[in-house]
Each structure stands twice: as C-alpha cells, then as structure tokens.
Scaffold this motif. Structure first.
Motif, PDB file in Angstrom:
ATOM      1  N   ALA A  99      35.467  39.012  45.262  1.00  0.00           N
ATOM      2  CA  ALA A  99      36.051  37.807  45.543  1.00  0.00           C
ATOM      3  C   ALA A  99      37.305  37.501  44.552  1.00  0.00           C
ATOM      4  CB  ALA A  99      35.457  36.715  46.137  1.00  0.00           C
ATOM      5  N   ASP A 100      38.295  37.004  44.832  1.00  0.00           N
ATOM      6  CA  ASP A 100      39.407  36.695  43.766  1.00  0.00           C
ATOM      7  C   ASP A 100      38.716  35.638  43.022  1.00  0.00           C
ATOM      8  OD1 ASP A 100      42.330  37.450  45.686  1.00  0.00           O
ATOM      9  OD2 ASP A 100      40.998  38.770  44.357  1.00  0.00           O
ATOM     10  N   SER A 101      38.255  34.581  43.533  1.00  0.00           N
ATOM     11  CA  SER A 101      37.484  33.342  42.851  1.00  0.00           C
ATOM     12  C   SER A 101      36.353  33.597  41.963  1.00  0.00           C
ATOM     13  CB  SER A 101      37.028  32.331  44.025  1.00  0.00           C
ATOM     14  OG  SER A 101      35.895  33.046  44.909  1.00  0.00           O
ATOM     15  N   VAL A 102      35.943  34.876  42.082  1.00  0.00           N
ATOM     16  CA  VAL A 102      34.946  35.108  40.835  1.00  0.00           C
ATOM     17  C   VAL A 102      35.171  36.078  40.000  1.00  0.00           C
ATOM     18  CG1 VAL A 102      33.204  34.248  42.710  1.00  0.00           C
ATOM     19  CG2 VAL A 102      33.404  36.908  42.100  1.00  0.00           C
ATOM     20  N   LYS A 103      36.313  36.818  40.067  1.00  0.00           N
ATOM     21  CA  LYS A 103      36.619  38.150  39.271  1.00  0.00           C
ATOM     22  C   LYS A 103      36.903  37.315  37.583  1.00  0.00           C
ATOM     23  CE  LYS A 103      39.209  40.879  42.419  1.00  0.00           C
ATOM     24  NZ  LYS A 103      40.466  41.634  42.811  1.00  0.00           N
ATOM     25  N   GLY A 104      36.266  38.452  36.941  1.00  0.00           N
ATOM     26  CA  GLY A 104      36.283  37.886  35.603  1.00  0.00           C
ATOM     27  C   GLY A 104      35.222  36.800  35.157  1.00  0.00           C
ATOM     28  N   ARG A 105      34.407  36.287  35.974  1.00  0.00           N
ATOM     29  CA  ARG A 105      33.130  35.483  35.652  1.00  0.00           C
ATOM     30  C   ARG A 105      32.050  36.087  36.235  1.00  0.00           C
ATOM     31  NH1 ARG A 105      33.267  30.567  37.977  1.00  0.00           N
ATOM     32  NH2 ARG A 105      34.070  31.364  40.003  1.00  0.00           N
ATOM     33  N   PHE A 106      31.987  36.888  37.416  1.00  0.00           N
ATOM     34  CA  PHE A 106      30.756  37.409  37.831  1.00  0.00           C
ATOM     35  C   PHE A 106      30.570  38.758  37.777  1.00  0.00           C
ATOM     36  CE2 PHE A 106      29.863  33.575  41.400  1.00  0.00           C
ATOM     37  CZ  PHE A 106      30.089  32.616  40.363  1.00  0.00           C
ATOM     38  N   THR A 107      29.597  39.284  37.617  1.00  0.00           N
ATOM     39  CA  THR A 107      29.156  40.845  37.440  1.00  0.00           C
ATOM     40  C   THR A 107      28.267  41.115  38.491  1.00  0.00           C
ATOM     41  OG1 THR A 107      30.149  40.781  35.284  1.00  0.00           O
ATOM     42  CG2 THR A 107      28.678  42.653  36.196  1.00  0.00           C
ATOM     43  N   ILE A 108      28.562  41.902  39.401  1.00  0.00           N
ATOM     44  CA  ILE A 108      27.266  42.701  40.006  1.00  0.00           C
ATOM     45  C   ILE A 108      26.760  43.864  39.838  1.00  0.00           C
ATOM     46  CG2 ILE A 108      28.959  43.955  41.731  1.00  0.00           C
ATOM     47  CD1 ILE A 108      27.103  42.978  44.050  1.00  0.00           C
ATOM     48  N   SER A 109      25.609  44.050  39.826  1.00  0.00           N
ATOM     49  CA  SER A 109      24.771  45.412  39.341  1.00  0.00           C
ATOM     50  C   SER A 109      23.741  45.639  40.080  1.00  0.00           C
ATOM     51  CB  SER A 109      24.534  45.533  37.986  1.00  0.00           C
ATOM     52  OG  SER A 109      23.581  44.386  37.464  1.00  0.00           O
TER      53      SER A 109
END
Length: 114
Positions: free
Chosen positions: A59-69
């Motif tokens: 989601a745009d609101s979490v890009k650069g802050r959250f990482t999924i793996s």
C-alpha cells in the motif's frame, strides 16, 4: 485444516518498530500471502502481499516503512514495520491463498502511541 496464527503485535511509540509473524499450517501449497489491517470504524485494507516467488506489493501508505518477507520452508510470512505512526494502529490480519481459497488469521493488535 488450514490455520494461520499471527504473533508480534503490541504497543509501541511513534517512530518505533515491530515485527509481525504469521505461521501457516495444514497445507504446503500456498501461493500468495499477505497482511491486511483494520482500524476501528474502518474497512479492512491491504498492507502488503508477497507471492511464492517473492514478488511484493505494498500500500502507498506503508511503502518505504514496511517490508514483507516469507520463509517458504516454514510457511511463514513476516511484516517488518518501521517508523510507525499513530495511524498505523489497527488489527493486522495475515492471509494465505491455497488452491484459490483465501484463509485468514484471527489478527494481532498493533497500537502506536504519539
């Protein structure tokens, strides 16, 4: 029977970090896995997804802050959350798609205080 169990939620101050985990059991044939969240009075929204091959979507609101793996051997998906904001406060749900059927976990609460 497929089960998804989330862990790692809790309380954190703004600017802090948390790592969520979701372990899936009952099937090895998982295609996409993802995280969604639902804030009080709001609809459930997508946070991030990851394919079995590792392709991700945020989601745009979490890009650069959250990482999924994900760890396919463990059938586990992770969400590393950094620079948390009060507006990230929500119940976070894990999901998994198996043979076209979507399964959900029960959710884990993340509270970010200002």
């Amino acid at each position: 029977q497929v089960q998804l169990v989330e862990s790692g939620g809790g309380w954190v101050q703004a600017g802090g970090s948390l790592r969520l985990s979701c372990a899936a059991s009952g099937s090895r044939f998982i295609t996409n896995m993802g995280w969604y969240r639902q804030a009080p009075g709001q609809q459930r929204e997508l946070v991030a997804t990851i394919s079995s091959g590792g392709s991700t979507n945020y989601a745009d609101s979490v890009k650069g802050r959250f990482t999924i793996s994900r760890d396919n051997a463990k059938n586990t998906v992770y969400l590393q959350m950094s620079s948390l904001k009060p507006e990230d406060t929500a119940v976070y749900y894990c999901n998994a798609i198996i043979f076209g059927i979507t399964y959900w976990g029960k959710g884990t609460l993340v509270t970010v205080s200002s």
